[in-house]
Enzyme design. Structure first.
Site, PDB file in Angstrom:
ATOM      1  N   HIS A 259      39.971  29.444  54.069  1.00 45.85           N
ATOM      2  CA  HIS A 259      38.970  28.860  54.966  1.00 45.85           C
ATOM      3  C   HIS A 259      39.642  27.977  56.022  1.00 45.85           C
ATOM      4  O   HIS A 259      39.409  28.136  57.228  1.00 45.85           O
ATOM      5  CB  HIS A 259      37.977  28.047  54.129  1.00 45.85           C
ATOM      6  CG  HIS A 259      36.892  27.385  54.918  1.00 45.85           C
ATOM      7  ND1 HIS A 259      35.624  27.887  54.993  1.00 45.85           N
ATOM      8  CD2 HIS A 259      36.896  26.266  55.675  1.00 45.85           C
ATOM      9  CE1 HIS A 259      34.881  27.102  55.764  1.00 45.85           C
ATOM     10  NE2 HIS A 259      35.641  26.102  56.186  1.00 45.85           N
ATOM     11  N   GLU A 260      40.485  27.057  55.565  1.00 42.23           N
ATOM     12  CA  GLU A 260      41.121  26.119  56.500  1.00 42.23           C
ATOM     13  C   GLU A 260      42.118  26.835  57.413  1.00 42.23           C
ATOM     14  O   GLU A 260      42.304  26.434  58.560  1.00 42.23           O
ATOM     15  CB  GLU A 260      41.783  24.961  55.750  1.00 42.23           C
ATOM     16  CG  GLU A 260      40.824  24.125  54.892  1.00 42.23           C
ATOM     17  CD  GLU A 260      39.589  23.618  55.639  1.00 42.23           C
ATOM     18  OE1 GLU A 260      39.655  23.464  56.873  1.00 42.23           O
ATOM     19  OE2 GLU A 260      38.545  23.414  54.983  1.00 42.23           O
ATOM     20  N   HIS A 263      40.197  27.964  60.414  1.00 39.02           N
ATOM     21  CA  HIS A 263      40.065  26.889  61.407  1.00 39.02           C
ATOM     22  C   HIS A 263      41.380  26.690  62.163  1.00 39.02           C
ATOM     23  O   HIS A 263      41.405  26.565  63.385  1.00 39.02           O
ATOM     24  CB  HIS A 263      39.717  25.569  60.708  1.00 39.02           C
ATOM     25  CG  HIS A 263      38.299  25.464  60.250  1.00 39.02           C
ATOM     26  ND1 HIS A 263      37.225  25.564  61.114  1.00 39.02           N
ATOM     27  CD2 HIS A 263      37.755  25.246  59.021  1.00 39.02           C
ATOM     28  CE1 HIS A 263      36.093  25.403  60.435  1.00 39.02           C
ATOM     29  NE2 HIS A 263      36.391  25.220  59.167  1.00 39.02           N
ATOM     30  N   GLU A 289      33.505  27.258  62.616  1.00 35.97           N
ATOM     31  CA  GLU A 289      33.144  27.668  61.253  1.00 35.97           C
ATOM     32  C   GLU A 289      33.054  29.189  61.160  1.00 35.97           C
ATOM     33  O   GLU A 289      33.305  29.758  60.096  1.00 35.97           O
ATOM     34  CB  GLU A 289      31.826  26.996  60.862  1.00 35.97           C
ATOM     35  CG  GLU A 289      31.556  26.955  59.384  1.00 35.97           C
ATOM     36  CD  GLU A 289      32.545  26.116  58.576  1.00 35.97           C
ATOM     37  OE1 GLU A 289      33.348  25.365  59.163  1.00 35.97           O
ATOM     38  OE2 GLU A 289      32.529  26.242  57.339  1.00 35.97           O
TER      39      GLU A 289
HETATM   40 ZN    ZN Z   1      34.994  24.742  57.677  1.00 38.57          ZN
END
Ligand code: ZN
Length: 494
Positions: A259-260, A263, A289
């Protein structure tokens, strides 16, 4: 050189220094969550407040107004730079400097109080400072809103152009389909098994590093640490990520990392010409996101990629109670009505957000008193998820956002999911044989496509236009809901 060009150049030089200072403020924030000694909290609050004061003074410097009046954008990029600077200047000049500093000071203290209250399940210890934070953000919102819904003014900070009513309408359309899917899945005869065993911290971190590398994270310009709430931080050539480790639940670590990385690779992929300018960062929280979600869910939790991950985990950890790649796919995507938003499956996740959206909108409008918040949270949770909150750390104390004053932020998570659904639909059409690469643990055809159609543009276009330009169609919730229904009906044999 014309006066318009001179004004533009002077403005951009000034802006560049402001952006550099903002990066420093961000790095202090990173330090606070990873390295800072606990006893330094009060001093850090003062340091952060001082830096925010400097930043606010620069963002409201009257010369910006003069430069903006004289400058003209010579091309698409310059026009976009001016649009973003004007937007930031208009917002900043509406908020008094002492209010900005007070918000920075109080939210910094509030985060410490929240962490302590959460560890002790002590709601009364947190509520007074929460009330203070809400009061300050209400003041700020009223100054910016100019007669509009004050909650809209707060949302607009994270998702330019979005409003509570437009988001509320989308959520109203999503809710029935999500609730129906949730009921069907939880009632299915076939239920995936949970993973079992203990997974060493070092081995989890090693596999996390491999996952990050496979998804395209640039270790020369990044680093991985652990934090209570995983996050990514920074722009340009210094974009850091954090993850967390739970020895019985390695997916927590692996999917937080992926997830990170979503980003971080977005920030790292932005055109280097935009570095330390308004265009040199992700365009909105929702679009940001969408990158983390498509990496984590549509790619990282796909049947093809989890097939590779299954083999990888068996090699590294031995047996863990799952016998086939098909079963493992079900385990990774297991649907459960849990209490914690950050651990929620794809079916429940947006229901967590809708609940927070309604509660914080009521708090900011003054329709819900802080004293009634815990009861309101617990009642709504019982109604939406069918289970009773036992401990505040699993209820309203679980998220850091409100202690930081981040009201209006939560809905951007679901906007991100919606955008990810649209991007995934377009991606599958653009790269029809994607699963072949994913099955070998290689998401690069997807990450290359995202870099090309979206990430490199940074803040060039407004959020919805960014998604529309990448997908070739206007974003709505349809593709996300279609994807969720097809995926989870498949896994649960419905
Ligand atoms: Zn996030």
């Amino acid at each position: 050189m014309t006066n318009a060009t001179k004004a533009y150049d002077a403005l951009m030089a000034f802006q560049r220094e402001t952006e550099a200072l903002a990066q420093i403020a961000g790095r202090l924030g990173w330090d606070q969550e990873t390295m800072m000694p606990r006893g330094a909290a009060d001093q850090r609050a003062e340091e952060t407040g001082a830096l925010e004061g400097v930043l606010h003074a620069r963002r409201t410097d009257p010369r910006i107004g003069e430069w903006l009046a004289a400058a003209e954008g010579a091309d698409e990029v310059a026009v976009a730079q001016l649009r973003l600077i004007r937007r930031s200047y208009d917002r900043a000049t509406r908020v008094p400097a002492d209010l900005v500093q007070e918000i920075a000071r109080v939210t910094s203290i509030a985060q410490g109080i929240w962490a302590e209250a959460r560890s002790k399940d002590d709601v009364p210890a947190f509520l007074p400072v929460l009330e203070q934070v809400i009061g300050l953000r209400q003041k700020e919102a009223a100054a910016i809103a100019d007669g509009r819904d004050p909650y809209d003014a707060l949302i607009d900070d994270y998702e330019p152009g979005a409003s509570a009513s437009s988001i509320g309408a989308v959520f109203d359309r999503m809710r029935p389909r999500l609730v129906a899917l949730r009921e069907a899945v939880l009632g299915a005869a076939h239920q995936p098994r949970p993973i079992s065993g203990a997974f060493g911290a070092e081995a989890q971190l090693r596999l996390s590093r491999k996952l990050a590398a496979n998804f395209g994270y640039d270790w020369l310009r990044g680093r991985l640490d652990t934090a209570v709430h995983p996050f990514s931080s920074g722009s340009g050539d210094d974009v850091r990520i954090t993850t967390r480790i739970v020895e019985t639940d390695p997916f927590n670590c692996f999917y937080s990392t992926i997830h990170e990385v979503g980003h971080a690779t977005y920030e790292l992929a932005i055109d280097p010409d935009y570095r330390l300018t308004p265009l040199g960062a992700g365009v909105s929280m929702g679009v940001h996101e969408s990158q983390s979600r498509i990496y984590e869910n549509q790619l990282g939790r796909s049947r093809a990629f989890t097939g590779w991950l299954f083999t990888e985990m068996r090699d590294r950890f031995g047996e863990f109670g799952i016998n086939s790649a098909d079963d493992f796919y079900g385990t990774v995507n297991r649907v459960q009505p849990g209490f914690i938003r950050t651990e929620a499956d794809e079916v429940h996740y947006n229901l967590h957000i809708m609940m927070r959206f309604d509660l914080e909108r009521a708090l900011i409008r003054g329709d819900l008193a802080v004293a009634d918040l815990e009861a309101a949270w617990n009642d709504r949770f019982k109604a939406d998820f069918g289970v009773t909150v036992q401990r505040p750390s699993e209820g309203l104390l679980q998220d850091v956002h409100w202690s930081c004053g981040l009201f209006g932020y939560f809905p951007t998570y679901t906007l991100g999911n919606i955008y990810a659904g649209c991007l995934h639909k377009a991606l599958r059409e653009a790269v029809p044989d994607l699963d072949t690469a994913l099955a070998e643990g290689d998401p690069s055809p997807a990450t290359d496509w995202l870099r090309e159609v979206l990430q490199r543009h940074g803040g060039l276009r407004p959020p919805r236009e960014t998604i529309a330009a990448a997908c070739g169609f206007k974003p709505d919730e349809g593709p996300l809901l279609d994807y969720l229904e097809s995926k989870f009906r498949g896994i649960y044999g419905l």
